[in-house]
Design an enzyme around this catalytic site. Structure first.
Site, PDB file in Angstrom:
ATOM      1  N   HIS A 219     -26.550  21.653  -1.489  1.00  0.00           N
ATOM      2  CA  HIS A 219     -27.034  22.191  -2.126  1.00  0.00           C
ATOM      3  C   HIS A 219     -26.196  23.739  -3.063  1.00  0.00           C
ATOM      4  O   HIS A 219     -25.221  24.113  -1.975  1.00  0.00           O
ATOM      5  CB  HIS A 219     -28.152  22.982  -2.780  1.00  0.00           C
ATOM      6  CG  HIS A 219     -28.341  23.257  -3.986  1.00  0.00           C
ATOM      7  ND1 HIS A 219     -28.610  22.125  -5.044  1.00  0.00           N
ATOM      8  CD2 HIS A 219     -28.302  24.908  -3.991  1.00  0.00           C
ATOM      9  CE1 HIS A 219     -28.650  22.896  -6.455  1.00  0.00           C
ATOM     10  NE2 HIS A 219     -28.905  24.630  -6.115  1.00  0.00           N
TER      11      HIS A 219
ATOM     12  N   GLU B  83     -25.869  15.577  -3.639  1.00  0.00           N
ATOM     13  CA  GLU B  83     -27.210  15.822  -3.050  1.00  0.00           C
ATOM     14  C   GLU B  83     -28.196  14.822  -4.097  1.00  0.00           C
ATOM     15  O   GLU B  83     -29.444  14.487  -3.820  1.00  0.00           O
ATOM     16  CB  GLU B  83     -27.329  17.052  -3.273  1.00  0.00           C
ATOM     17  CG  GLU B  83     -27.981  17.636  -5.075  1.00  0.00           C
ATOM     18  CD  GLU B  83     -27.912  19.300  -4.724  1.00  0.00           C
ATOM     19  OE1 GLU B  83     -29.006  19.368  -4.087  1.00  0.00           O
ATOM     20  OE2 GLU B  83     -26.814  19.966  -5.212  1.00  0.00           O
TER      21      GLU B  83
ATOM     22  N   GLU C  41      -6.659   2.330 -13.374  1.00  0.00           N
ATOM     23  CA  GLU C  41      -6.428   3.111 -12.300  1.00  0.00           C
ATOM     24  C   GLU C  41      -4.803   3.702 -13.482  1.00  0.00           C
ATOM     25  O   GLU C  41      -4.877   4.788 -13.412  1.00  0.00           O
ATOM     26  CB  GLU C  41      -5.784   2.981 -10.611  1.00  0.00           C
ATOM     27  CG  GLU C  41      -7.033   3.550 -10.650  1.00  0.00           C
ATOM     28  CD  GLU C  41      -7.073   2.396  -8.783  1.00  0.00           C
ATOM     29  OE1 GLU C  41      -7.566   2.914  -7.955  1.00  0.00           O
ATOM     30  OE2 GLU C  41      -5.933   1.973  -8.422  1.00  0.00           O
TER      31      GLU C  41
ATOM     32  N   CYS D  64      -1.567   1.878  -2.762  1.00  0.00           N
ATOM     33  CA  CYS D  64      -2.511   3.093  -2.612  1.00  0.00           C
ATOM     34  C   CYS D  64      -1.917   4.630  -3.259  1.00  0.00           C
ATOM     35  O   CYS D  64      -2.499   5.281  -3.469  1.00  0.00           O
ATOM     36  CB  CYS D  64      -2.980   2.722  -1.230  1.00  0.00           C
ATOM     37  SG  CYS D  64      -3.455   0.883  -0.877  1.00  0.00           S
TER      38      CYS D  64
ATOM     39  N   LYS E 142       0.159   5.672  -6.073  1.00  0.00           N
ATOM     40  CA  LYS E 142      -1.144   5.211  -7.162  1.00  0.00           C
ATOM     41  C   LYS E 142      -1.489   6.551  -6.984  1.00  0.00           C
ATOM     42  O   LYS E 142      -1.575   6.961  -7.713  1.00  0.00           O
ATOM     43  CB  LYS E 142      -1.491   4.529  -7.342  1.00  0.00           C
ATOM     44  CG  LYS E 142      -2.447   4.202  -8.591  1.00  0.00           C
ATOM     45  CD  LYS E 142      -3.747   4.382  -6.999  1.00  0.00           C
ATOM     46  CE  LYS E 142      -4.240   3.617  -6.170  1.00  0.00           C
ATOM     47  NZ  LYS E 142      -5.126   2.957  -6.001  1.00  0.00           N
TER      48      LYS E 142
ATOM     49  N   CYS F 287       0.630  -1.596   0.204  1.00  0.00           N
ATOM     50  CA  CYS F 287       0.225  -0.302  -0.034  1.00  0.00           C
ATOM     51  C   CYS F 287       1.065   1.028   0.122  1.00  0.00           C
ATOM     52  O   CYS F 287       0.367   2.242  -0.762  1.00  0.00           O
ATOM     53  CB  CYS F 287      -0.909   0.093   1.030  1.00  0.00           C
ATOM     54  SG  CYS F 287      -2.108   1.520   1.466  1.00  0.00           S
TER      55      CYS F 287
ATOM     56  N   TYR G 220      -8.773  -3.257 -11.926  1.00  0.00           N
ATOM     57  CA  TYR G 220      -9.051  -1.776 -11.211  1.00  0.00           C
ATOM     58  C   TYR G 220      -7.774  -0.977 -11.257  1.00  0.00           C
ATOM     59  O   TYR G 220      -7.152   0.140 -11.554  1.00  0.00           O
ATOM     60  CB  TYR G 220      -9.701  -1.695 -10.012  1.00  0.00           C
ATOM     61  CG  TYR G 220      -9.003  -1.692  -8.662  1.00  0.00           C
ATOM     62  CD1 TYR G 220      -8.030  -0.941  -8.023  1.00  0.00           C
ATOM     63  CD2 TYR G 220      -8.228  -2.958  -8.064  1.00  0.00           C
ATOM     64  CE1 TYR G 220      -7.004  -1.041  -6.956  1.00  0.00           C
ATOM     65  CE2 TYR G 220      -7.596  -3.175  -7.139  1.00  0.00           C
ATOM     66  CZ  TYR G 220      -6.769  -2.553  -6.530  1.00  0.00           C
ATOM     67  OH  TYR G 220      -5.975  -2.700  -5.647  1.00  0.00           O
TER      68      TYR G 220
HETATM   69  P1  FAD Z   1       1.637  -6.109   1.882  1.00  0.00           P
HETATM   70  O1  FAD Z   1       1.093  -4.097   1.722  1.00  0.00           O
HETATM   71  O2  FAD Z   1       1.349  -6.629   0.557  1.00  0.00           O
HETATM   72  O3  FAD Z   1       2.601  -6.699   2.821  1.00  0.00           O
HETATM   73  C1  FAD Z   1       3.176  -7.597   2.974  1.00  0.00           C
HETATM   74  C2  FAD Z   1       4.654  -7.189   3.324  1.00  0.00           C
HETATM   75  O4  FAD Z   1       5.298  -8.618   3.455  1.00  0.00           O
HETATM   76  C3  FAD Z   1       5.998  -6.430   2.067  1.00  0.00           C
HETATM   77  O5  FAD Z   1       6.189  -5.430   2.630  1.00  0.00           O
HETATM   78  C4  FAD Z   1       6.637  -7.585   1.707  1.00  0.00           C
HETATM   79  O6  FAD Z   1       7.841  -6.882   1.548  1.00  0.00           O
HETATM   80  C5  FAD Z   1       6.596  -8.361   2.964  1.00  0.00           C
HETATM   81  N1  FAD Z   1       7.155 -10.125   2.935  1.00  0.00           N
HETATM   82  C6  FAD Z   1       6.425 -10.610   2.171  1.00  0.00           C
HETATM   83  N2  FAD Z   1       7.631 -12.135   2.029  1.00  0.00           N
HETATM   84  C7  FAD Z   1       8.551 -11.859   2.960  1.00  0.00           C
HETATM   85  C8  FAD Z   1       9.019 -12.414   3.986  1.00  0.00           C
HETATM   86  N3  FAD Z   1       9.444 -13.789   3.401  1.00  0.00           N
HETATM   87  N4  FAD Z   1       9.765 -12.450   4.838  1.00  0.00           N
HETATM   88  C9  FAD Z   1       9.473 -10.840   5.104  1.00  0.00           C
HETATM   89  N5  FAD Z   1       8.801 -10.092   4.883  1.00  0.00           N
HETATM   90  C10 FAD Z   1       8.063  -9.979   3.694  1.00  0.00           C
HETATM   91  N6  FAD Z   1      -5.640  -1.183  -1.760  1.00  0.00           N
HETATM   92  C11 FAD Z   1      -6.615  -0.006  -1.202  1.00  0.00           C
HETATM   93  O7  FAD Z   1      -6.739  -0.638  -0.428  1.00  0.00           O
HETATM   94  N7  FAD Z   1      -7.006   0.887  -1.850  1.00  0.00           N
HETATM   95  C12 FAD Z   1      -6.007   1.232  -2.849  1.00  0.00           C
HETATM   96  O8  FAD Z   1      -6.250   2.560  -4.310  1.00  0.00           O
HETATM   97  C13 FAD Z   1      -5.189   0.444  -3.387  1.00  0.00           C
HETATM   98  N8  FAD Z   1      -4.194   0.280  -4.379  1.00  0.00           N
HETATM   99  C14 FAD Z   1      -3.733  -0.595  -4.632  1.00  0.00           C
HETATM  100  C15 FAD Z   1      -2.625  -0.339  -6.212  1.00  0.00           C
HETATM  101  C16 FAD Z   1      -1.511  -1.250  -6.432  1.00  0.00           C
HETATM  102  C17 FAD Z   1      -1.129  -0.634  -7.563  1.00  0.00           C
HETATM  103  C18 FAD Z   1      -1.656  -2.169  -5.823  1.00  0.00           C
HETATM  104  C19 FAD Z   1      -0.608  -3.201  -5.979  1.00  0.00           C
HETATM  105  C20 FAD Z   1      -2.427  -2.367  -4.473  1.00  0.00           C
HETATM  106  C21 FAD Z   1      -3.378  -1.657  -4.243  1.00  0.00           C
HETATM  107  N9  FAD Z   1      -4.511  -1.963  -3.447  1.00  0.00           N
HETATM  108  C22 FAD Z   1      -5.001  -0.689  -2.768  1.00  0.00           C
HETATM  109  C23 FAD Z   1      -4.061  -3.236  -2.221  1.00  0.00           C
HETATM  110  C24 FAD Z   1      -3.116  -2.995  -1.003  1.00  0.00           C
HETATM  111  O9  FAD Z   1      -2.046  -2.309  -1.459  1.00  0.00           O
HETATM  112  C25 FAD Z   1      -3.101  -4.487  -0.585  1.00  0.00           C
HETATM  113  O10 FAD Z   1      -4.732  -5.100  -0.310  1.00  0.00           O
HETATM  114  C26 FAD Z   1      -2.432  -4.331   0.988  1.00  0.00           C
HETATM  115  O11 FAD Z   1      -1.199  -3.826   0.869  1.00  0.00           O
HETATM  116  C27 FAD Z   1      -2.406  -5.651   1.495  1.00  0.00           C
HETATM  117  O12 FAD Z   1      -1.718  -5.329   2.742  1.00  0.00           O
HETATM  118  P2  FAD Z   1      -0.920  -6.449   3.240  1.00  0.00           P
HETATM  119  O13 FAD Z   1      -0.508  -5.891   4.424  1.00  0.00           O
HETATM  120  O14 FAD Z   1      -1.691  -7.697   2.678  1.00  0.00           O
HETATM  121  O15 FAD Z   1      -0.260  -7.118   2.645  1.00  0.00           O
END
Ligand code: FAD
Length: 552
Positions: A517, A522, A262, A128, A131, A123, A258
């Site tokens: 308004h 609205e 975007e 998010c 982007k 994110c 999406y």
């Molecule tokens: P992540 O945020 O992906 O975090 C996972 C972390 O784990 C990462 O930092 C990764 O490096 C780490 N990791 C992976 N494997 C290992 C390992 N073996 N050891 C240690 N660390 C590890 N969501 C919204 O709500 N609104 C938006 O506008 C939106 N826009 C998006 C736009 C794009 C281009 C993308 C790709 C996604 C978007 N999302 C959006 C989705 C949102 O980013 C994800 O839903 C959210 O980040 C998920 O959080 P998470 O904690 O599951 O995983």
């Protein structure tokens, strides 16, 4: 993000199930997973003082169950992945319940890989936030166009400098990474840099060092998934698209979800020649049909070319460095960039899950029960890696619910009813609840209120911009079960409306609300006559085009 339709990891069918949980007829019902309430008796009662930052918490909050006996494990909780879900859960477990928590995260790189990531996760670093900053940067061109009708003239056309935008965006991301680091430290969570791998149900290895924990939380998110077709080495994914050295002159974007839309809006706003290729007839599979059509039309009017029902087959690079794309229907050349936004895959490869006995589905997502517990008693998973609703606020909710369940002595299921989401396309979409199609399937008898109008701003700008707004009402209960908008500020507006939908308010409640308004919003409280009354999916559908609001 996101949420009732074409989300990352192609989870729309899952979402249809999830969004249907708005139904008064039935409880929340996750499609997969095994229901198993964590047995509170199975956990020793919490005996340790909470982190100093919250020593004031009540005695009942301290009656937690996820802590281990002194010396039994290195930590009460070891979290793998410091993204949205992992950081939320770790921080809350430590600060609210005094748990001893460690979190590991891979070193930062712009493009995520098996060895690189960065504090804050997708994110903050590749989703998010960056982007949205690029969306802001790209929106000005439309506003410059609008401004002429309001009397503005320019001696020369405004110029955009891509490298300034990217440099400023990167400075902001670095600031956010610093904030994440402080947040983790201030919460008393031990931060370990490196790639985590599960060794057994209570052991994680990072850089060859072993750490034991009573509970392990997997919050590793996902990464872009790109098909292996000839020439795929020439394409970029969304990670790369957010950090290109130069702006694309002509770009092909594969995908109708999406993220694809975007980025199409971003590059179109920055005056690239944008072509979107989709496998199906329409963009945004799973979204409300009328919204899908409306958005595609508005984006086309802004200069984006859609190529429908085409599957990419190969990419070739010519001597001048330009790329040609061969699809199932045609070959188009002259692209400076070809981008694939064709879905995301959970980061579960080489994580030691098979060896530890953690069950995964066919897409590699971790299977969890309603409390985010995996098939292994001591291992839990939240966020995109579980492929439920892949949005940041949902990962946060799942992380918070996990902490309540495991450390707060309060088994808590994440609540997937009426999760609002947005598409930051241009124009953007905001939505909450069911699409018209889902509502008909769920309730049979549905009243649909539609307003499709020219907003006030367009009367002077002279641009062909329109706004679409929809309210979907269960005809039996009169409850509003879905609200959709495509037009300026839709995400901001729908966030407010989502409170009403989540609270189960009726159409009368909407009607009894006074409008502000003059706004587009609205319209949500002034749509009096149903555009369609659908009764039991049968012939008694009443449709009156005349009733569609056409505000000028
Ligand atoms: P992540 O945020 O992906 O975090 C996972 C972390 O784990 C990462 O930092 C990764 O490096 C780490 N990791 C992976 N494997 C290992 C390992 N073996 N050891 C240690 N660390 C590890 N969501 C919204 O709500 N609104 C938006 O506008 C939106 N826009 C998006 C736009 C794009 C281009 C993308 C790709 C996604 C978007 N999302 C959006 C989705 C949102 O980013 C994800 O839903 C959210 O980040 C998920 O959080 P998470 O904690 O599951 O995983």
């Amino acid at each position: 993000m996101a949420a009732h339709a074409t989300l990352p990891f192609s989870c729309s069918s899952k979402l249809q199930t999830l969004t249907r949980t708005l139904s008064p007829r039935g409880p929340l019902h996750l499609r997969r997973g095994f229901i198993r309430l964590p047995s509170l008796a199975a956990f020793p009662r919490f005996s340790r003082a909470p982190h100093p930052s919250c020593r004031h918490i009540s005695a009942s909050a301290e009656a937690s169950n996820g802590a281990s006996a002194e010396g039994e494990y290195d930590f009460d909780l070891f979290t793998i992945g410091a993204g949205s879900g992992g950081v939320r859960a770790s921080r809350f477990a430590s600060t609210l319940h005094g748990a001893r928590v460690a979190i590991c995260e891979m070193p930062f790189a712009t493009i995520a890989s098996e060895e690189h990531g960065g504090l804050g996760g997708t994110c903050v670093l590749r989703g998010c936030v960056p982007k949205k900053l690029l969306v802001y940067g790209s929106k000005y061109s439309h506003e410059f166009e609008e401004s002429h009708g309001f009397g503005w003239t320019y001696e020369t056309d405004p110029k955009h400098d891509w490298s300034t935008l990217i440099a400023n965006k990167n400075t902001e991301l670095q600031r956010l990474v610093g904030i994440y680091k402080n947040t983790i430290n201030n919460a008393g969570v031990t931060l370990i840099e490196g790639r985590g791998k599960i060794v057994d149900p209570h052991t994680v290895s990072v850089n060859g060092k072993l750490y034991t924990a009573k509970n392990i939380l997997i919050a590793v998110g996902g990464r872009p998934s790109i098909p292996n077709i000839p020439g795929i080495e020439h394409v970029i994914d969304s990670d790369a698209a957010l950090d290109l050295p130069s702006k694309p002159e002509k770009i092909a974007i594969m995908g109708g979800g999406y993220i694809a839309l975007e980025f199409a809006g971003i590059f179109n706003g920055l005056k690239s020649d944008v072509h979107v290729f989709i496998r199906q007839k329409k963009v945004l599979r799973g979204f409300d049909e009328e919204v899908r059509d409306f958005l595609a039309e508005q984006m086309s009017l802004r200069g984006i070319t859609f190529h429908t029902e085409q599957t990419p087959q190969a990419i070739t690079k010519s001597n001048d460095g330009l790329l040609s794309l061969k699809t199932s229907k045609e070959t188009i050349g002259g692209f400076s960039h070809v981008m694939f936004a064709t879905g995301r895959k959970p980061n579960t490869k080489n994580l030691g899950l098979e060896e530890a006995g953690v069950e995964m589905d066919k897409n590699g997502a971790i299977v969890v029960d309603e409390y985010s517990r995996t098939s292994v008693e001591s291992i839990w998973a939240v966020g995109d890696v579980t492929n439920r609703i892949n949005l940041t606020p949902v990962a946060l909710m799942e992380g918070g619910a996990f902490v309540k369940t495991v450390f707060g002595n309060e088994p808590t299921k994440p609540d997937y009813r009426a999760v609002p989401s947005a598409v930051f396309s241009q124009p953007p979409i905001g939505q909450v609840g069911l699409s018209e199609e889902q509502a008909i399937e769920e309730y049979g008898d549905v009243d649909v209120f539609v307003a499709n109008f020219r907003p006030l701003k367009a009367t002077l700008s002279g641009l062909p911009d329109r706004v679409l707004m929809k309210i979907i009402v269960c005809a039996t209960t009169n409850k509003v079960v879905g609200v959709h908008m495509c037009g300026d500020d839709a995400p901001e507006i729908i966030q407010g409306i989502a409170i009403a939908v989540k609270a189960g308010l009726t159409k009368q409640d909407f009607d009894a609300t006074i409008g502000i308004h003059p706004t587009s919003a609205e319209e949500f409280v002034t749509m009096r006559n149903a555009t369609r009354k659908i009764r039991n999916n049968t012939a008694s559908e009443v449709e009156s085009k005349d009733e569609v609001v056409t505000k000028q």
